[in-house]
Design a protein around this motif. Structure first.
Motif, PDB file in Angstrom:
ATOM      1  N   MET A 123       9.019 -23.049 -31.173  1.00 14.98           N
ATOM      2  CA  MET A 123       8.579 -21.501 -30.551  1.00 14.98           C
ATOM      3  C   MET A 123       7.852 -20.721 -31.528  1.00 14.98           C
ATOM      4  O   MET A 123       7.007 -20.106 -31.077  1.00 14.98           O
ATOM      5  CB  MET A 123       9.708 -20.967 -29.683  1.00 14.98           C
ATOM      6  CG  MET A 123      10.176 -21.953 -28.359  1.00 14.98           C
ATOM      7  SD  MET A 123      11.122 -21.077 -27.391  1.00 14.98           S
ATOM      8  CE  MET A 123      12.430 -20.483 -28.083  1.00 14.98           C
ATOM      9  N   ARG A 124       8.837 -20.235 -32.437  1.00 15.43           N
ATOM     10  CA  ARG A 124       8.375 -19.239 -33.229  1.00 15.43           C
ATOM     11  C   ARG A 124       7.310 -19.619 -34.081  1.00 15.43           C
ATOM     12  O   ARG A 124       6.251 -18.861 -33.908  1.00 15.43           O
ATOM     13  CB  ARG A 124       9.315 -18.968 -34.627  1.00 15.43           C
ATOM     14  CG  ARG A 124      10.675 -18.512 -34.062  1.00 15.43           C
ATOM     15  CD  ARG A 124      11.365 -18.155 -35.232  1.00 15.43           C
ATOM     16  NE  ARG A 124      11.024 -17.187 -35.885  1.00 15.43           N
ATOM     17  CZ  ARG A 124      11.070 -17.088 -37.347  1.00 15.43           C
ATOM     18  NH1 ARG A 124      11.716 -18.036 -38.204  1.00 15.43           N
ATOM     19  NH2 ARG A 124      10.534 -16.079 -37.873  1.00 15.43           N
ATOM     20  N   GLN A 125       6.988 -20.909 -34.508  1.00 12.33           N
ATOM     21  CA  GLN A 125       5.630 -21.205 -35.155  1.00 12.33           C
ATOM     22  C   GLN A 125       4.634 -21.062 -34.312  1.00 12.33           C
ATOM     23  O   GLN A 125       3.387 -20.496 -34.449  1.00 12.33           O
ATOM     24  CB  GLN A 125       6.243 -22.802 -35.553  1.00 12.33           C
ATOM     25  CG  GLN A 125       5.153 -23.060 -37.026  1.00 12.33           C
ATOM     26  CD  GLN A 125       4.007 -23.682 -36.299  1.00 12.33           C
ATOM     27  OE1 GLN A 125       3.832 -24.087 -35.337  1.00 12.33           O
ATOM     28  NE2 GLN A 125       2.879 -23.304 -37.336  1.00 12.33           N
ATOM     29  N   GLN A 126       4.725 -21.521 -33.120  1.00 11.29           N
ATOM     30  CA  GLN A 126       3.792 -21.739 -31.928  1.00 11.29           C
ATOM     31  C   GLN A 126       3.191 -20.449 -31.498  1.00 11.29           C
ATOM     32  O   GLN A 126       2.157 -20.218 -31.539  1.00 11.29           O
ATOM     33  CB  GLN A 126       3.955 -22.619 -30.733  1.00 11.29           C
ATOM     34  CG  GLN A 126       2.848 -23.089 -29.891  1.00 11.29           C
ATOM     35  CD  GLN A 126       2.963 -23.896 -28.875  1.00 11.29           C
ATOM     36  OE1 GLN A 126       4.133 -24.364 -28.530  1.00 11.29           O
ATOM     37  NE2 GLN A 126       2.036 -24.278 -28.077  1.00 11.29           N
ATOM     38  N   VAL A 127       4.226 -19.553 -31.130  1.00 16.62           N
ATOM     39  CA  VAL A 127       3.707 -18.270 -30.743  1.00 16.62           C
ATOM     40  C   VAL A 127       3.222 -17.543 -31.878  1.00 16.62           C
ATOM     41  O   VAL A 127       2.111 -16.864 -31.726  1.00 16.62           O
ATOM     42  CB  VAL A 127       5.039 -17.396 -30.480  1.00 16.62           C
ATOM     43  CG1 VAL A 127       4.603 -15.924 -30.174  1.00 16.62           C
ATOM     44  CG2 VAL A 127       5.445 -17.928 -29.246  1.00 16.62           C
ATOM     45  N   LYS A 128       3.576 -17.854 -33.340  1.00 15.49           N
ATOM     46  CA  LYS A 128       2.686 -17.113 -34.536  1.00 15.49           C
ATOM     47  C   LYS A 128       1.336 -17.605 -34.586  1.00 15.49           C
ATOM     48  O   LYS A 128       0.430 -17.029 -34.869  1.00 15.49           O
ATOM     49  CB  LYS A 128       3.717 -17.435 -35.684  1.00 15.49           C
ATOM     50  CG  LYS A 128       3.227 -16.863 -36.849  1.00 15.49           C
ATOM     51  CD  LYS A 128       3.471 -15.272 -36.931  1.00 15.49           C
ATOM     52  CE  LYS A 128       2.738 -14.326 -38.274  1.00 15.49           C
ATOM     53  NZ  LYS A 128       1.380 -14.201 -38.306  1.00 15.49           N
ATOM     54  N   GLN A 129       1.383 -18.798 -34.370  1.00 15.09           N
ATOM     55  CA  GLN A 129      -0.025 -19.446 -34.692  1.00 15.09           C
ATOM     56  C   GLN A 129      -1.093 -19.251 -33.162  1.00 15.09           C
ATOM     57  O   GLN A 129      -2.375 -18.880 -33.701  1.00 15.09           O
ATOM     58  CB  GLN A 129       0.131 -20.969 -34.821  1.00 15.09           C
ATOM     59  CG  GLN A 129      -1.127 -21.881 -35.180  1.00 15.09           C
ATOM     60  CD  GLN A 129      -0.878 -23.165 -35.353  1.00 15.09           C
ATOM     61  OE1 GLN A 129       0.181 -23.595 -35.325  1.00 15.09           O
ATOM     62  NE2 GLN A 129      -2.242 -23.965 -35.440  1.00 15.09           N
ATOM     63  N   TRP A 130      -0.371 -19.338 -32.216  1.00 13.33           N
ATOM     64  CA  TRP A 130      -1.494 -19.122 -31.235  1.00 13.33           C
ATOM     65  C   TRP A 130      -1.835 -17.764 -30.651  1.00 13.33           C
ATOM     66  O   TRP A 130      -2.708 -17.481 -30.236  1.00 13.33           O
ATOM     67  CB  TRP A 130      -1.050 -20.036 -29.959  1.00 13.33           C
ATOM     68  CG  TRP A 130      -1.036 -21.349 -29.997  1.00 13.33           C
ATOM     69  CD1 TRP A 130      -1.070 -22.140 -30.897  1.00 13.33           C
ATOM     70  CD2 TRP A 130      -1.040 -22.361 -28.979  1.00 13.33           C
ATOM     71  NE1 TRP A 130      -1.060 -23.440 -30.813  1.00 13.33           N
ATOM     72  CE2 TRP A 130      -0.914 -23.705 -29.515  1.00 13.33           C
ATOM     73  CE3 TRP A 130      -0.698 -22.177 -27.565  1.00 13.33           C
ATOM     74  CZ2 TRP A 130      -1.129 -24.674 -28.881  1.00 13.33           C
ATOM     75  CZ3 TRP A 130      -0.768 -23.578 -26.789  1.00 13.33           C
ATOM     76  CH2 TRP A 130      -0.996 -24.752 -27.498  1.00 13.33           C
ATOM     77  N   VAL A 131      -0.762 -16.871 -30.858  1.00 14.79           N
ATOM     78  CA  VAL A 131      -0.683 -15.612 -30.460  1.00 14.79           C
ATOM     79  C   VAL A 131      -0.759 -14.579 -31.492  1.00 14.79           C
ATOM     80  O   VAL A 131      -1.598 -13.555 -31.553  1.00 14.79           O
ATOM     81  CB  VAL A 131       0.172 -15.020 -29.535  1.00 14.79           C
ATOM     82  CG1 VAL A 131       0.125 -13.852 -28.944  1.00 14.79           C
ATOM     83  CG2 VAL A 131       0.499 -16.139 -28.420  1.00 14.79           C
ATOM     84  N   GLY A 132      -0.195 -15.025 -32.880  1.00 15.99           N
ATOM     85  CA  GLY A 132      -0.157 -13.907 -33.787  1.00 15.99           C
ATOM     86  C   GLY A 132       0.905 -13.056 -34.074  1.00 15.99           C
ATOM     87  O   GLY A 132       0.969 -12.327 -35.137  1.00 15.99           O
ATOM     88  N   ILE A 133       1.888 -13.246 -33.020  1.00 13.21           N
ATOM     89  CA  ILE A 133       3.059 -12.284 -33.263  1.00 13.21           C
ATOM     90  C   ILE A 133       4.335 -13.097 -33.739  1.00 13.21           C
ATOM     91  O   ILE A 133       4.627 -14.247 -33.235  1.00 13.21           O
ATOM     92  CB  ILE A 133       3.407 -11.960 -31.706  1.00 13.21           C
ATOM     93  CG1 ILE A 133       2.229 -11.148 -31.199  1.00 13.21           C
ATOM     94  CG2 ILE A 133       4.642 -11.004 -31.507  1.00 13.21           C
ATOM     95  CD1 ILE A 133       1.891  -9.851 -31.624  1.00 13.21           C
ATOM     96  N   PRO A 134       5.099 -12.458 -34.649  1.00 13.23           N
ATOM     97  CA  PRO A 134       6.191 -12.962 -35.135  1.00 13.23           C
ATOM     98  C   PRO A 134       7.296 -12.721 -34.197  1.00 13.23           C
ATOM     99  O   PRO A 134       7.274 -11.474 -33.594  1.00 13.23           O
ATOM    100  CB  PRO A 134       6.345 -12.263 -36.365  1.00 13.23           C
ATOM    101  CG  PRO A 134       5.563 -10.999 -36.278  1.00 13.23           C
ATOM    102  CD  PRO A 134       4.462 -11.218 -35.501  1.00 13.23           C
ATOM    103  N   VAL A 135       8.087 -13.699 -34.002  1.00 17.44           N
ATOM    104  CA  VAL A 135       9.210 -13.344 -33.045  1.00 17.44           C
ATOM    105  C   VAL A 135      10.559 -14.011 -33.558  1.00 17.44           C
ATOM    106  O   VAL A 135      10.491 -14.869 -34.587  1.00 17.44           O
ATOM    107  CB  VAL A 135       9.140 -14.155 -31.802  1.00 17.44           C
ATOM    108  CG1 VAL A 135       7.790 -13.525 -30.665  1.00 17.44           C
ATOM    109  CG2 VAL A 135       8.998 -15.602 -31.610  1.00 17.44           C
ATOM    110  N   CYS A 136      11.671 -13.456 -33.135  1.00 15.14           N
ATOM    111  CA  CYS A 136      12.865 -14.137 -33.423  1.00 15.14           C
ATOM    112  C   CYS A 136      13.838 -14.586 -32.082  1.00 15.14           C
ATOM    113  O   CYS A 136      13.552 -14.171 -31.118  1.00 15.14           O
ATOM    114  CB  CYS A 136      13.888 -13.026 -33.989  1.00 15.14           C
ATOM    115  SG  CYS A 136      13.288 -12.779 -35.689  1.00 15.14           S
TER     116      CYS A 136
END
Length: 421
Positions: A123-136
DNA sequence: CTATAACTCTCAA
DNA sequence: CTAACGTTGAGAGTTATAG
């Protein structure tokens, strides 16, 4: 039951960085409305010890010294980024509760327990890649625990790398970990409770978890008792798939400059009511009462202080901006006292009911026609907020809020997209 | 007296 | 250059008021 809590890192700052990568690596803050207080801090700023909610003007020296960049908040942008993030995350579970602009719970039942961390990392990886936002990501048996696990993920505690699953830890490991977490980090324990708990010697998450439930309920509240039980892994809060309708809707704002006159206050109140009524109609509700309030600046001891509100029951529940505004302005006239420097005003819609099953009123002489409001909402949605409005809102608006350091509306306005040559 | 309304306090993001 | 400190919503607990 297994919950995951996904939370954007420094969300507003991260949104700004997506569109302005030069902000990467430098200390950045985002300011509240009116450029008043710090509401988001980059890691660099947190490292300087800047607390959440600090008034910006108090940071001027520190900011100069360390080159902190401050941006006005750009809620249009953040809301749009939030929607993108939430839809990506929503594909990872059939159950999603959007808890705030930057975080959501997911139900992780039915997945193999051993795979949850991998799932989280994907999930983290995909959100970062698709949206650009880092999450935990925090994963645990209750909502409160998943919030705490998320905290650990963010701080890199217990060897976490962006994902922390309490389900992978044994009792001793959890004991040690909870013993190192201040009780104020627990969801639902704010400043006040932290103080009162400390008086009983409860200072860590572990202390609260192991306290006597009955004592906690008697000395504090059923709410804190629920928190305690949740810390023990007993789930007391369900995942709310569908957002319930608001029970009250408000719109309040500080002014960019002090307001003294009744007509100007009237314009502000009319504008706020227009917003509140839009929200009311969006969730298909009617308001049974209206509240208006005005106040001076409590932080300015040199000015005489005045603060008052009034609640007005409506003869008939309505969502009509005209009627709601008339009521609010009538109330305002009763509240208003000349000779004060007003700093804030607000309206609230109360006693909300379902617009689709309107309560009959024996004495109602006429039914309102919702067509006008529908047209208004549609025009304002298509052409931008405030395109069509009541004359009561005025056009000068010297009191409008300050937003001196705002980033462009990258995602919602073609004209504000940066040119690439 | 009880039931409800109104108001205050706390918390969260 | 100066002055300058957010917004929205929920829920519990308490107090005031109505009947």
């Amino acid at each position: 039951m297994t919950f995951a809590l996904i939370d954007g890192n420094n969300f507003y700052v991260s949104c700004e960085r997506v569109f302005n990568p030069q902000l990467e690596g430098i200390p950045v803050v985002v300011l509240s409305n009116n450029d008043g207080c710090v509401v988001a801090r980059s890691g660099e700023v947190k490292a300087l010890g800047v607390k959440m909610g600090v008034p910006w003007f108090q940071l001027k020296d520190l900011a100069r010294k360390h080159g902190i960049l401050a941006l006005s908040s750009n809620y249009t942008l953040y809301a749009d980024m939030s929607n993108r993030m939430m839809s990506v995350l929503g594909t990872y579970s059939p159950q999603q509760e959007i808890y705030s602009i930057d975080e959501c719970f997911l139900g992780f039942d039915g997945l193999p327990a051993a795979d949850l961390v991998t799932h989280g990392q994907r999930m983290r990886q995909q959100v970062k890649q698709w949206v650009g936002i880092p999450v935990c990501v925090g994963i645990a048996a209750t909502k409160t625990l998943s919030k705490l696990a998320n905290h650990c993920a963010k701080k890199g505690l217990a060897g976490a790398d962006g994902v922390c699953d309490f389900g992978q830890m044994n009792a001793e490991e959890l004991d040690t970990l909870f013993g190192r977490i201040e009780v104020g980090e627990v969801w639902g324990v704010g400043r006040r409770l932290t103080e009162r708990l400390a008086a009983l010697g409860i200072t860590t998450a572990r202390d609260l978890r192991d306290a006597d439930a009955r004592t906690i309920r008697d000395n504090f509240s059923v709410v804190l008792e629920r928190t305690l039980l949740e810390l023990r892994g007993i789930s007391c809060m369900a995942l709310e798939d569908v957002a319930p309708k608001k029970q009250q809707i408000m719109c309040l704002r500080s002014f960019g400059a002090y307001v003294h006159s009744l007509p100007e206050l009237g314009e502000a109140v009319s504008g706020y009511m227009a917003r509140a009524a839009e929200k009311l109609r969006r969730q298909q509700s009617l308001a049974g009462a209206v509240q208006v309030f005005i106040r001076t600046n409590p932080f300015n001891p040199k000015h005489p202080q005045y603060q008052r509100g009034i609640t007005l029951p409506l003869p008939e529940s309505t969502s009509d901006t005209l009627r709601l505004t008339r009521a609010a302005l009538w109330g305002l006239k009763r509240l208003y006292k000349p000779g004060y420097a007003y700093q804030k005003a607000g309206v609230m819609l109360l006693n909300l009911s379902d617009a689709r099953t309107p309560q009959g009123n024996l004495f109602a002489g006429h039914r309102e026609n919702p067509a006008l409001m529908q047209v208004m909402d549609r025009i304002n949605q298509q052409w931008g907020r405030g395109t069509l409005k009541l004359a009561a809102e005025g056009v000068g608006q010297a009191w409008k809020m300050r937003r001196e350091r705002m980033s462009p509306a990258y995602t919602t306005n073609w004209k504000e997209l940066p040119r690439v040559n």
